[in-house]
Design a protein around this motif. Sequence first.
Motif, PDB file in Angstrom:
ATOM      1  N   LEU A  25     -71.764-125.913  12.454  1.00 46.58           N
ATOM      2  CA  LEU A  25     -70.503-126.393  13.029  1.00 46.58           C
ATOM      3  C   LEU A  25     -70.540-127.906  13.183  1.00 46.58           C
ATOM      4  CD1 LEU A  25     -69.797-123.603  15.680  1.00 46.58           C
ATOM      5  CD2 LEU A  25     -68.860-123.823  13.357  1.00 46.58           C
ATOM      6  N   GLY A  26     -71.711-128.455  13.493  1.00 47.48           N
ATOM      7  CA  GLY A  26     -71.876-129.905  13.596  1.00 47.48           C
ATOM      8  C   GLY A  26     -71.704-130.613  12.266  1.00 47.48           C
ATOM      9  N   LEU A  27     -71.904-129.891  11.164  1.00 50.62           N
ATOM     10  CA  LEU A  27     -71.675-130.468   9.834  1.00 50.62           C
ATOM     11  C   LEU A  27     -70.204-130.398   9.424  1.00 50.62           C
ATOM     12  CD1 LEU A  27     -74.727-129.108   7.803  1.00 50.62           C
ATOM     13  CD2 LEU A  27     -74.358-131.435   8.641  1.00 50.62           C
ATOM     14  N   GLY A  28     -69.384-129.780  10.257  1.00 51.41           N
ATOM     15  CA  GLY A  28     -67.958-129.726   9.971  1.00 51.41           C
ATOM     16  C   GLY A  28     -67.443-128.377   9.512  1.00 51.41           C
ATOM     17  N   LEU A  29     -68.315-127.371   9.413  1.00 50.29           N
ATOM     18  CA  LEU A  29     -67.840-126.047   9.060  1.00 50.29           C
ATOM     19  C   LEU A  29     -67.150-125.425  10.258  1.00 50.29           C
ATOM     20  CD1 LEU A  29     -70.481-126.568   7.138  1.00 50.29           C
ATOM     21  CD2 LEU A  29     -70.023-124.224   6.501  1.00 50.29           C
ATOM     22  N   ARG A  30     -66.305-124.435  10.014  1.00 52.49           N
ATOM     23  CA  ARG A  30     -65.508-123.799  11.047  1.00 52.49           C
ATOM     24  C   ARG A  30     -65.922-122.336  11.183  1.00 52.49           C
ATOM     25  NH1 ARG A  30     -59.724-121.948   9.412  1.00 52.49           N
ATOM     26  NH2 ARG A  30     -60.998-120.201   8.837  1.00 52.49           N
ATOM     27  N   LEU A  31     -66.020-121.851  12.406  1.00 55.92           N
ATOM     28  CA  LEU A  31     -66.353-120.449  12.657  1.00 55.92           C
ATOM     29  C   LEU A  31     -65.143-119.585  12.332  1.00 55.92           C
ATOM     30  CD1 LEU A  31     -68.492-118.448  13.751  1.00 55.92           C
ATOM     31  CD2 LEU A  31     -67.466-118.782  16.010  1.00 55.92           C
ATOM     32  N   THR A  32     -65.328-118.620  11.427  1.00 58.78           N
ATOM     33  CA  THR A  32     -64.256-117.720  11.008  1.00 58.78           C
ATOM     34  C   THR A  32     -64.470-116.318  11.556  1.00 58.78           C
ATOM     35  OG1 THR A  32     -63.844-118.975   8.993  1.00 58.78           O
ATOM     36  CG2 THR A  32     -63.147-116.672   8.983  1.00 58.78           C
ATOM     37  N   TRP A  33     -65.709-115.838  11.507  1.00 58.36           N
ATOM     38  CA  TRP A  33     -66.008-114.466  11.935  1.00 58.36           C
ATOM     39  C   TRP A  33     -67.284-114.479  12.755  1.00 58.36           C
ATOM     40  CZ3 TRP A  33     -62.797-110.395  10.898  1.00 58.36           C
ATOM     41  CH2 TRP A  33     -63.247-109.134  11.292  1.00 58.36           C
ATOM     42  N   GLU A  34     -67.290-113.709  13.835  1.00 60.46           N
ATOM     43  CA  GLU A  34     -68.498-113.627  14.655  1.00 60.46           C
ATOM     44  C   GLU A  34     -68.714-112.189  15.101  1.00 60.46           C
ATOM     45  OE1 GLU A  34     -70.737-116.368  17.844  1.00 60.46           O
ATOM     46  OE2 GLU A  34     -68.564-116.192  18.108  1.00 60.46           O
ATOM     47  N   ALA A  35     -69.915-111.700  14.897  1.00 61.99           N
ATOM     48  CA  ALA A  35     -70.333-110.374  15.334  1.00 61.99           C
ATOM     49  C   ALA A  35     -71.655-110.528  16.078  1.00 61.99           C
ATOM     50  CB  ALA A  35     -70.488-109.447  14.136  1.00 61.99           C
ATOM     51  N   ASP A  36     -72.155-109.432  16.626  1.00 60.93           N
ATOM     52  CA  ASP A  36     -73.411-109.500  17.379  1.00 60.93           C
ATOM     53  C   ASP A  36     -74.595-109.934  16.528  1.00 60.93           C
ATOM     54  OD1 ASP A  36     -72.149-108.696  19.688  1.00 60.93           O
ATOM     55  OD2 ASP A  36     -72.653-106.573  19.404  1.00 60.93           O
ATOM     56  N   ASP A  37     -74.572-109.574  15.236  1.00 62.17           N
ATOM     57  CA  ASP A  37     -75.748-109.819  14.400  1.00 62.17           C
ATOM     58  C   ASP A  37     -75.508-110.743  13.200  1.00 62.17           C
ATOM     59  OD1 ASP A  37     -74.141-107.981  13.138  1.00 62.17           O
ATOM     60  OD2 ASP A  37     -75.727-106.522  12.765  1.00 62.17           O
ATOM     61  N   TRP A  38     -74.303-111.280  13.070  1.00 60.13           N
ATOM     62  CA  TRP A  38     -74.041-112.238  11.994  1.00 60.13           C
ATOM     63  C   TRP A  38     -72.767-113.016  12.304  1.00 60.13           C
ATOM     64  CZ3 TRP A  38     -69.940-112.334   8.349  1.00 60.13           C
ATOM     65  CH2 TRP A  38     -69.034-111.281   8.462  1.00 60.13           C
ATOM     66  N   CYS A  39     -72.579-114.118  11.597  1.00 56.00           N
ATOM     67  CA  CYS A  39     -71.325-114.867  11.694  1.00 56.00           C
ATOM     68  C   CYS A  39     -71.045-115.528  10.356  1.00 56.00           C
ATOM     69  CB  CYS A  39     -71.355-115.883  12.836  1.00 56.00           C
ATOM     70  SG  CYS A  39     -72.362-117.335  12.534  1.00 56.00           S
ATOM     71  N   TYR A  40     -69.804-115.979  10.209  1.00 56.86           N
ATOM     72  CA  TYR A  40     -69.376-116.602   8.963  1.00 56.86           C
ATOM     73  C   TYR A  40     -68.723-117.930   9.287  1.00 56.86           C
ATOM     74  CZ  TYR A  40     -67.578-116.808   4.178  1.00 56.86           C
ATOM     75  OH  TYR A  40     -67.322-117.175   2.879  1.00 56.86           O
ATOM     76  N   VAL A  41     -69.204-118.989   8.650  1.00 52.94           N
ATOM     77  CA  VAL A  41     -68.640-120.330   8.821  1.00 52.94           C
ATOM     78  C   VAL A  41     -68.139-120.803   7.466  1.00 52.94           C
ATOM     79  CG1 VAL A  41     -70.052-120.884  10.847  1.00 52.94           C
ATOM     80  CG2 VAL A  41     -70.908-121.457   8.574  1.00 52.94           C
ATOM     81  N   GLN A  42     -67.041-121.593   7.495  1.00 51.03           N
ATOM     82  CA  GLN A  42     -66.412-122.039   6.250  1.00 51.03           C
ATOM     83  C   GLN A  42     -66.066-123.525   6.316  1.00 51.03           C
ATOM     84  OE1 GLN A  42     -63.172-118.939   6.501  1.00 51.03           O
ATOM     85  NE2 GLN A  42     -63.416-119.083   4.281  1.00 51.03           N
ATOM     86  N   TRP A  43     -66.041-124.153   5.134  1.00 51.18           N
ATOM     87  CA  TRP A  43     -65.506-125.500   5.029  1.00 51.18           C
ATOM     88  C   TRP A  43     -64.001-125.385   5.195  1.00 51.18           C
ATOM     89  CZ3 TRP A  43     -68.578-129.399   5.557  1.00 51.18           C
ATOM     90  CH2 TRP A  43     -69.899-129.308   5.118  1.00 51.18           C
ATOM     91  N   PRO A  44     -63.398-126.085   6.144  1.00 51.22           N
ATOM     92  CA  PRO A  44     -61.968-125.927   6.425  1.00 51.22           C
ATOM     93  C   PRO A  44     -61.045-126.320   5.272  1.00 51.22           C
ATOM     94  CG  PRO A  44     -63.016-127.306   8.093  1.00 51.22           C
ATOM     95  CD  PRO A  44     -64.052-126.997   7.067  1.00 51.22           C
ATOM     96  N   GLN A  45     -61.470-127.211   4.406  1.00 45.20           N
ATOM     97  CA  GLN A  45     -60.612-127.674   3.323  1.00 45.20           C
ATOM     98  C   GLN A  45     -60.619-126.723   2.130  1.00 45.20           C
ATOM     99  OE1 GLN A  45     -63.136-129.463   4.649  1.00 45.20           O
ATOM    100  NE2 GLN A  45     -62.047-130.982   5.869  1.00 45.20           N
ATOM    101  N   THR A  46     -61.752-126.078   1.865  1.00 43.71           N
ATOM    102  CA  THR A  46     -61.896-125.322   0.610  1.00 43.71           C
ATOM    103  C   THR A  46     -62.157-123.837   0.811  1.00 43.71           C
ATOM    104  OG1 THR A  46     -64.265-125.766   0.526  1.00 43.71           O
ATOM    105  CG2 THR A  46     -62.810-127.362  -0.573  1.00 43.71           C
ATOM    106  N   GLY A  47     -62.677-123.444   1.962  1.00 43.03           N
ATOM    107  CA  GLY A  47     -62.949-122.040   2.224  1.00 43.03           C
ATOM    108  C   GLY A  47     -64.320-121.553   1.805  1.00 43.03           C
TER     109      GLY A  47
END
Length: 135
Positions: A25-47
């Motif tokens: 997140l500090g590199l600029g990715l955005r949190l899209t999905w969060e679960a107890d055992d995994w999460c998904y982060v994406q570049w906001p401009q490109t996905g």
Amino acid sequence: MSATHRLGHVALRVQDMERAKRFYLGLGLRLTWEADDWCYVQWPQTGEGIALLSPDYKAAGPHFAFHFQERSEVDRIREQLVSQGHACGPVHDHRDGTASFYMQDPEGNWLEMLYEPAAGLPSNVGAAPIPLSYS
């Protein structure tokens, strides 16, 4: 493969989920999905994204994924690979509207073939989907 695919995400095993999330997140990715055992982060401009897999996540291990614009392309590429003698897992429809299967390349690297809706991946944390761009 068709022109309507792209390298969409990489899945990494992490030992400390909170530390890994803070870093990406500090590199600029955005949190899209969060679960107890995994999460998904994406570049906001490109996905393009990174799936962060905790040690407790068992559904898949580290891998990279090709994203497809049409659901039928995932079925077609699976049939093509199987006809060429490659072992492929079954296609699974996921709760977020995606569908995918896993396989190993000839060198043993895991990859996922994933259909991503044109509107982008839905979020369970309130983030707006990032529409697909295949340019």
